[in-house]
Enzyme design. Structure first.
Site, PDB file in Angstrom:
ATOM      1  N   SER A   1       0.823  -1.209   0.000  1.00 65.39           N
ATOM      2  CA  SER A   1       0.000   0.000   0.000  1.00 65.39           C
ATOM      3  C   SER A   1       0.861   1.264   0.000  1.00 65.39           C
ATOM      4  O   SER A   1       1.980   1.280   0.499  1.00 65.39           O
ATOM      5  CB  SER A   1      -0.914   0.024   1.229  1.00 65.39           C
ATOM      6  OG  SER A   1      -1.617  -1.182   1.351  1.00 65.39           O
TER       7      SER A   1
HETATM    8  N1  SAH Z   1      -0.787  -4.173   3.858  1.00 62.79           N
HETATM    9  C1  SAH Z   1      -0.206  -4.868   2.760  1.00 62.79           C
HETATM   10  C2  SAH Z   1      -1.104  -4.730   1.572  1.00 62.79           C
HETATM   11  C3  SAH Z   1      -1.063  -5.905   0.666  1.00 62.79           C
HETATM   12  S1  SAH Z   1      -2.282  -5.887  -0.613  1.00 62.79           S
HETATM   13  C4  SAH Z   1       1.170  -4.299   2.498  1.00 62.79           C
HETATM   14  O1  SAH Z   1       1.446  -3.222   2.996  1.00 62.79           O
HETATM   15  O2  SAH Z   1       1.975  -4.927   1.825  1.00 62.79           O
HETATM   16  C5  SAH Z   1      -3.614  -6.771   0.131  1.00 62.79           C
HETATM   17  C6  SAH Z   1      -3.335  -8.143   0.581  1.00 62.79           C
HETATM   18  O3  SAH Z   1      -4.577  -8.715   0.998  1.00 62.79           O
HETATM   19  C7  SAH Z   1      -2.783  -9.077  -0.478  1.00 62.79           C
HETATM   20  O4  SAH Z   1      -1.595  -9.665  -0.007  1.00 62.79           O
HETATM   21  C8  SAH Z   1      -3.870 -10.133  -0.653  1.00 62.79           C
HETATM   22  O5  SAH Z   1      -3.378 -11.433  -0.925  1.00 62.79           O
HETATM   23  C9  SAH Z   1      -4.565 -10.092   0.689  1.00 62.79           C
HETATM   24  N2  SAH Z   1      -5.927 -10.609   0.711  1.00 62.79           N
HETATM   25  C10 SAH Z   1      -6.916 -10.455  -0.200  1.00 62.79           C
HETATM   26  N3  SAH Z   1      -8.016 -11.093   0.188  1.00 62.79           N
HETATM   27  C11 SAH Z   1      -7.728 -11.667   1.390  1.00 62.79           C
HETATM   28  C12 SAH Z   1      -8.454 -12.481   2.287  1.00 62.79           C
HETATM   29  N4  SAH Z   1      -9.730 -12.839   2.062  1.00 62.79           N
HETATM   30  N5  SAH Z   1      -7.835 -12.904   3.410  1.00 62.79           N
HETATM   31  C13 SAH Z   1      -6.553 -12.567   3.667  1.00 62.79           C
HETATM   32  N6  SAH Z   1      -5.817 -11.803   2.865  1.00 62.79           N
HETATM   33  C14 SAH Z   1      -6.393 -11.356   1.721  1.00 62.79           C
END
Ligand code: SAH
Length: 220
Positions: free
Chosen positions: A70
């Site tokens: 993010s």
């Molecule tokens: N906060 C993270 C953002 C990653 S993007 C960072 O700073 O790197 C969002 C993440 O949510 C992805 O890794 C994706 O795989 C995860 N995600 C999507 N749906 C999900 C779910 N149902 N349960 C757990 N993780 C999920």
């Protein structure tokens, strides 16, 4: 890990980081604790080497598996909202991804519980948090739309992936006095803040955002 890795050189230097903090302040981030933690957290360690030189730009960056780390502004904003009115003790994070947001939270609250559905991302994130000696984090490979019922209720829940509507389970696992910060929507998404009071739930819509969708099931 040597000093250059941790503190960064050139594009990841202190000056570059300071510029990012300045930008966050200009965009309205006010919580000094949040700004301080972002200042000292090496975001470049949460990216593959090819992307690391862009770590202190205020942009979302790819981390593989069609997912993104993010944008610092949104990490700061969501964390600030979560902490408003006092730091929650136990926090559930949905979507560990790179582990960057997890690392920020781990330095601000007592216990972080982080759920990720893509196993390889979780494994990398785990290593990074270990490198940084952040030991107050527990991780779960699962569908975060179900929360983490065995560990709940939580004083705070922060989601980094957007559902079309807020999953009932997350509301259920929010402790009274607790707060949920979550992007909601499909094509157009809005950041929602939901407070659980003793009477029920109060929702505020904060601003337009752009997150990857919350997906069901898990990936090995
Ligand atoms: N906060 C993270 C953002 C990653 S993007 C960072 O700073 O790197 C969002 C993440 O949510 C992805 O890794 C994706 O795989 C995860 N995600 C999507 N749906 C999900 C779910 N149902 N349960 C757990 N993780 C999920």
């Amino acid at each position: 890990m040597n000093r250059a890795d941790l503190h960064g050189i050139g594009m990841t230097s202190r000056r570059t980081r300071e510029r990012l903090i300045q930008r966050l302040v200009e965009q309205g981030i006010e919580n000094q604790q949040v700004l301080d933690v972002i200042r000292v957290t090496p975001r470049h360690l949460f990216l593959d080497e090819a992307m690391a030189h862009r770590a202190y730009e205020d942009v979302a960056l790819p981390i593989g598996f069609q997912q993104t780390l993010s944008q610092p502004y949104i990490v700061a904003r969501m964390t600030e909202l979560l902490l408003e009115g006092g730091a929650p003790r136990r926090v559930l994070e949905i979507g560990t991804g790179s582990g960057y947001q997890t690392a920020i939270l781990a330095q601000l609250v007592e216990e972080v519980y982080s759920v990720e559905r893509i196993k390889p991302l979780q494994q990398k994130a785990r290593q990074r948090l270990r490198q940084l000696k952040l030991r107050n984090v527990q991780m779960n490979h699962a569908d975060g739309g179900m929360g983490w019922p065995e560990r709940g209720p939580f004083d705070g829940i922060l989601a980094a992936a957007a559902p079309e509507r807020i999953p009932e389970e997350l509301l259920r696992q929010l402790a009274p006095g607790g707060r949920l910060v979550i992007p909601v929507g499909g094509e157009s998404q809005y950041l929602h803040v939901v407070d659980r009071t003793h009477e029920g739930f109060e929702t505020i819509v904060v601003e337009a955002v752009r997150f990857v969708p919350l997906r069901p099931g898990t990936v090995r």
